[in-house]
Design a protein around this motif. Structure first.
Motif, PDB file in Angstrom:
ATOM      1  N   ALA A   1      19.318  25.819  56.582  1.00  0.00           N
ATOM      2  CA  ALA A   1      20.165  25.410  55.252  1.00  0.00           C
ATOM      3  C   ALA A   1      21.683  25.715  55.641  1.00  0.00           C
ATOM      4  O   ALA A   1      22.528  25.384  54.600  1.00  0.00           O
ATOM      5  CB  ALA A   1      19.795  26.358  54.220  1.00  0.00           C
ATOM      6  N   ASN A   2      22.120  26.293  56.571  1.00  0.00           N
ATOM      7  CA  ASN A   2      23.440  26.605  56.987  1.00  0.00           C
ATOM      8  C   ASN A   2      23.743  26.151  58.564  1.00  0.00           C
ATOM      9  O   ASN A   2      23.931  27.197  59.065  1.00  0.00           O
ATOM     10  CB  ASN A   2      23.480  28.159  56.772  1.00  0.00           C
ATOM     11  CG  ASN A   2      23.338  28.840  55.280  1.00  0.00           C
ATOM     12  OD1 ASN A   2      24.312  28.717  54.512  1.00  0.00           O
ATOM     13  ND2 ASN A   2      22.173  29.066  55.036  1.00  0.00           N
ATOM     14  N   PRO A   3      23.541  24.829  58.611  1.00  0.00           N
ATOM     15  CA  PRO A   3      24.110  24.357  60.059  1.00  0.00           C
ATOM     16  C   PRO A   3      25.546  24.580  60.427  1.00  0.00           C
ATOM     17  O   PRO A   3      25.866  24.304  61.562  1.00  0.00           O
ATOM     18  CB  PRO A   3      23.711  23.076  59.794  1.00  0.00           C
ATOM     19  CG  PRO A   3      23.875  22.654  58.366  1.00  0.00           C
ATOM     20  CD  PRO A   3      23.593  23.715  57.696  1.00  0.00           C
ATOM     21  N   TYR A   4      26.433  25.078  59.391  1.00  0.00           N
ATOM     22  CA  TYR A   4      27.749  25.250  59.650  1.00  0.00           C
ATOM     23  C   TYR A   4      28.360  26.510  59.937  1.00  0.00           C
ATOM     24  O   TYR A   4      29.224  26.934  60.324  1.00  0.00           O
ATOM     25  CB  TYR A   4      28.663  24.384  58.739  1.00  0.00           C
ATOM     26  CG  TYR A   4      28.514  23.064  58.594  1.00  0.00           C
ATOM     27  CD1 TYR A   4      29.211  22.048  59.572  1.00  0.00           C
ATOM     28  CD2 TYR A   4      27.937  22.419  57.534  1.00  0.00           C
ATOM     29  CE1 TYR A   4      28.911  20.715  59.312  1.00  0.00           C
ATOM     30  CE2 TYR A   4      27.638  21.186  57.179  1.00  0.00           C
ATOM     31  CZ  TYR A   4      28.276  20.206  58.371  1.00  0.00           C
ATOM     32  OH  TYR A   4      28.005  19.010  58.263  1.00  0.00           O
ATOM     33  N   THR A   5      27.219  27.589  59.720  1.00  0.00           N
ATOM     34  CA  THR A   5      27.360  28.884  59.564  1.00  0.00           C
ATOM     35  C   THR A   5      27.150  29.309  61.178  1.00  0.00           C
ATOM     36  O   THR A   5      26.375  28.960  61.947  1.00  0.00           O
ATOM     37  CB  THR A   5      26.260  29.555  59.029  1.00  0.00           C
ATOM     38  OG1 THR A   5      26.474  29.317  57.482  1.00  0.00           O
ATOM     39  CG2 THR A   5      26.603  31.386  58.863  1.00  0.00           C
ATOM     40  N   PRO A   6      28.425  30.217  61.528  1.00  0.00           N
ATOM     41  CA  PRO A   6      28.264  30.595  63.069  1.00  0.00           C
ATOM     42  C   PRO A   6      27.082  31.483  63.143  1.00  0.00           C
ATOM     43  O   PRO A   6      26.386  32.157  62.350  1.00  0.00           O
ATOM     44  CB  PRO A   6      29.588  31.485  63.066  1.00  0.00           C
ATOM     45  CG  PRO A   6      30.797  31.025  62.228  1.00  0.00           C
ATOM     46  CD  PRO A   6      29.537  30.318  61.029  1.00  0.00           C
ATOM     47  N   LEU A   7      26.543  31.494  64.612  1.00  0.00           N
ATOM     48  CA  LEU A   7      25.512  32.338  64.812  1.00  0.00           C
ATOM     49  C   LEU A   7      25.617  33.806  64.403  1.00  0.00           C
ATOM     50  O   LEU A   7      24.775  34.514  64.243  1.00  0.00           O
ATOM     51  CB  LEU A   7      25.099  32.328  66.358  1.00  0.00           C
ATOM     52  CG  LEU A   7      23.886  32.930  66.742  1.00  0.00           C
ATOM     53  CD1 LEU A   7      22.605  32.620  66.066  1.00  0.00           C
ATOM     54  CD2 LEU A   7      23.778  32.680  68.399  1.00  0.00           C
ATOM     55  N   ALA A   8      26.913  34.440  64.784  1.00  0.00           N
ATOM     56  CA  ALA A   8      27.194  35.775  64.231  1.00  0.00           C
ATOM     57  C   ALA A   8      27.039  36.216  62.824  1.00  0.00           C
ATOM     58  O   ALA A   8      26.555  37.246  62.619  1.00  0.00           O
ATOM     59  CB  ALA A   8      28.463  36.256  64.690  1.00  0.00           C
ATOM     60  N   GLU A   9      26.747  35.133  61.711  1.00  0.00           N
ATOM     61  CA  GLU A   9      26.443  35.487  60.693  1.00  0.00           C
ATOM     62  C   GLU A   9      25.097  35.355  60.174  1.00  0.00           C
ATOM     63  O   GLU A   9      24.724  35.134  58.876  1.00  0.00           O
ATOM     64  CB  GLU A   9      27.394  34.623  59.857  1.00  0.00           C
ATOM     65  CG  GLU A   9      28.746  35.002  59.978  1.00  0.00           C
ATOM     66  CD  GLU A   9      29.892  33.914  59.140  1.00  0.00           C
ATOM     67  OE1 GLU A   9      29.404  33.290  58.038  1.00  0.00           O
ATOM     68  OE2 GLU A   9      31.098  33.772  59.515  1.00  0.00           O
TER      69      GLU A   9
END
Length: 245
Positions: A231-239
């Motif tokens: 659901a969050n493809p634009y979220t950086p992996l760190a988050e």
């Protein structure tokens, strides 16, 4: 007489995968706390004891990062296009001396005197590096950084061992989802994301695969993490909630 439904063979593996993933998350959260404490302690170190750029030019520190301590006696050059080594390693100091030996002809007048002077300079620089390393070790002990580093490493080892155990399980949707999430965590940079300009191909493929797996995942932490990732493809992996450091 009503025939009883046969229990899908992968349900047991799903349950084991869920249990292992929950255990992994406990170690991820502990590791995050240790990393946060490490960063806070590191901020309090003097600049020379921290990792930083290994070079200095007329505008200031530059170049790739180095963990060797900074030599505060190295000043920036006066002219552009010139740089100096500000975080020298012992190997680099020795290499500079050996380069002098290779490039200076023995028949040159005063060669032996120059060679002796260069060797003395090399030894003096190495003694200073060793002294800075010892003082940095003392500061690390005093601030708890050595202890925190060991705790972070121990949590990394636990996470790795759990992921290895996951691989040994029988095939199941939960196992495959957990493996995909673990692969993303281990192979992608912390600032990577799945969609958009500059996307990470590994994360993009994992998003597609996990989206297909979601209907087969039972409720639990693996499904929660997979659903958040999709659901969050634009979220950086760190988050991402499953990401270790």
């Amino acid at each position: 007489m009503q025939q009883s439904r046969q229990r899908p063979p992968w349900l047991a593996s799903d349950s084991e995968a869920s249990s292992l993933w929950h255990e992994r998350q406990l170690h991820v959260e502990k590791q995050r706390r240790f990393v946060a404490a490490y960063r806070e302690a590191d901020k309090k170190l003097p600049d020379w004891a921290k990792a930083g750029p290994r070079l200095i030019d007329h505008e200031g520190l530059c170049g790739e990062e180095s963990a060797w301590p900074l030599d505060p006696e190295v000043l920036p050059p006066d002219h552009p296009g010139v740089w100096r080594l500000v975080r020298p390693s012992i190997y680099e100091v020795k290499e500079q001396f050996e380069s002098f030996v290779r490039t200076t002809r023995p028949e040159f007048a005063g060669y032996e005197s120059l060679r002796a002077k260069a060797r003395a300079t090399m030894r003096k620089r190495i003694r200073k590096i060793v002294a800075r390393l010892r003082e940095r070790d003392r500061l690390y002990d005093e601030s708890g950084l050595h202890s925190l580093d060991g705790q972070i490493t121990a949590e990394c080892d636990c996470i790795f061992d759990i992921e290895q155990t996951l691989e040994s399980l029988d095939p199941s949707p939960a196992k495959f989802a957990a493996q995909l999430l673990a692969q993303v965590d281990s192979e992608c940079s912390r600032d990577a994301f799945a969609w958009g300009d500059g996307y990470c191909s590994i994360m993009a493929v994992a998003t597609t695969a996990l989206e297909a797996l979601l209907p087969s995942l039972s409720t639990g932490l693996i499904r929660d993490h997979a659903a958040f990732f999709v659901a969050n493809p634009y979220t950086p992996l760190a988050e991402m909630p499953f990401t270790s450091y």
